[in-house]
Scaffold this motif. Structure first.
Motif, PDB file in Angstrom:
ATOM      1  N   MET A  90       0.824  -1.200   0.000  1.00  0.00           N
ATOM      2  CA  MET A  90       0.000   0.000   0.000  1.00  0.00           C
ATOM      3  C   MET A  90       0.866   1.261   0.000  1.00  0.00           C
ATOM      4  N   SER A  91       1.926   1.258   0.789  1.00  0.00           N
ATOM      5  CA  SER A  91       2.797   2.432   0.878  1.00  0.00           C
ATOM      6  C   SER A  91       3.514   2.692  -0.432  1.00  0.00           C
ATOM      7  N   MET A  92       4.054   1.645  -1.039  1.00  0.00           N
ATOM      8  CA  MET A  92       4.761   1.797  -2.308  1.00  0.00           C
ATOM      9  C   MET A  92       3.814   2.330  -3.390  1.00  0.00           C
ATOM     10  N   TYR A  93       2.598   1.792  -3.404  1.00  0.00           N
ATOM     11  CA  TYR A  93       1.626   2.239  -4.409  1.00  0.00           C
ATOM     12  C   TYR A  93       1.268   3.711  -4.211  1.00  0.00           C
ATOM     13  N   LEU A  94       0.925   4.089  -2.973  1.00  0.00           N
ATOM     14  CA  LEU A  94       0.465   5.450  -2.716  1.00  0.00           C
ATOM     15  C   LEU A  94       1.578   6.479  -2.872  1.00  0.00           C
ATOM     16  N   VAL A  95       2.805   6.124  -2.479  1.00  0.00           N
ATOM     17  CA  VAL A  95       3.915   7.089  -2.523  1.00  0.00           C
ATOM     18  C   VAL A  95       4.493   7.220  -3.929  1.00  0.00           C
ATOM     19  N   PHE A  96       4.677   6.100  -4.623  1.00  0.00           N
ATOM     20  CA  PHE A  96       5.426   6.129  -5.879  1.00  0.00           C
ATOM     21  C   PHE A  96       4.592   5.931  -7.146  1.00  0.00           C
ATOM     22  N   PHE A  97       3.420   5.306  -7.046  1.00  0.00           N
ATOM     23  CA  PHE A  97       2.688   4.965  -8.257  1.00  0.00           C
ATOM     24  C   PHE A  97       1.365   5.718  -8.431  1.00  0.00           C
TER      25      PHE A  97
END
Length: 276
Positions: A90-97
């Protein structure tokens, strides 16, 4: 036969539509997000704990030979592994994607941006930390000493505030990416407990932990503070408590991360020396 298939497809589609309505109107409805997300996180912990216990008793012969506290910690680490995978994704998606926190987006300041999904995911994490710190206190110090208590309390306060106030969620998610190292830490404990400390898997795990920790808990925090520096004019517009959390929590966690990283380096040096 064709009619039966069509009826089944219609029934499945009906259930899917009902599920979407339930999620949209209740689970992700703004007034209910703090409650449903936290309850979901606690329920997830209970479910994963029971599943870890069930699966381990069937597929790991040595499980029943463990002490009672070892079995509890075994199951507890199953919870933290699942949470770490969930919140890292979830963090990777929201921050980077996603474009939620993109500088190119003109819809408000970065520090005040949030969405139903971002708030719900934080709530699930709050539920996990509540459940986990409850187990740590109940069995203290078997599941971790004061450093774990401090880590969980800092994380719980920061995540809960970010979810409820919808402030600084970007920086909360940046810090939560560091949870990507948790599965490796847990795997190392599993291997040790299973008597595989001298195995190649244990050595490879140690090497991977070094690089994962360096990226996710050292370099990432450097990038986080650099991002705060670049957007300080926005950060200073946060409420006083949120402003304090943005600096204090990552700073304290950075110190703890560096201390643990020092131990990882020492352990890796010893492992490499033994292999020469």
């Amino acid at each position: 036969m064709m009619q039966v298939s069509e009826d089944t497809a219609m029934m499945i589609e009906s259930y899917r539509n009902q599920a979407e309505v339930l999620v949209r109107n209740y689970l992700l409805a703004d007034p209910f997000i703090p409650y449903t997300s936290i309850i979901s996180g606690i329920f997830m912990c209970k479910m994963v704990y029971d599943l870890t216990q069930l699966i381990s008793s069937f597929y790991f012969k040595g499980y029943h030979g463990l002490t009672k506290i070892q079995r509890i910690e075994w199951n507890n680490r199953g919870i933290s592994t699942v949470h770490a995978i969930f919140i890292t994704v979830m963090s990777m998606y929201l921050v980077f994607f996603s474009n939620l926190y993109s500088d190119d987006r003109l819809a408000g300041l970065i520090v005040f941006r949030s969405s139903q999904l971002s708030s719900f995911a934080l709530g699930v994490s709050v539920g996990y930390f509540i459940a986990d710190i409850g187990m740590i206190f109940w069995l203290y110090p078997s599941l971790g000493g004061m450093e774990y208590v401090l880590h969980h309390l800092l994380s719980l306060v920061a995540i809960a505030y970010s979810m409820l106030s919808e402030e600084g969620q970007l920086y909360t998610y940046m810090v939560l990416i560091s949870e990507s190292t948790t599965p490796g830490v847990n795997l190392r404990w599993y291997l040790d407990t299973a008597g595989m400390k001298r195995s190649n898997a244990y050595f490879v795990n140690g090497v991977m932990m070094f690089f994962a920790w360096l990226v996710a808990r050292v370099l990432l925090f450097v990038y986080l503070f650099y991002h705060i520096y670049l957007h300080y004019n926005q950060v200073e517009q946060m409420h006083a408590f949120g402003f304090l959390l943005v600096f204090v929590v990552p700073a304290l966690l950075s110190i703890m991360n560096l201390m643990w990283f020092g131990k990882i380096i020492k352990g890796l040096k010893k492992a490499l020396a033994k292999r020469q």
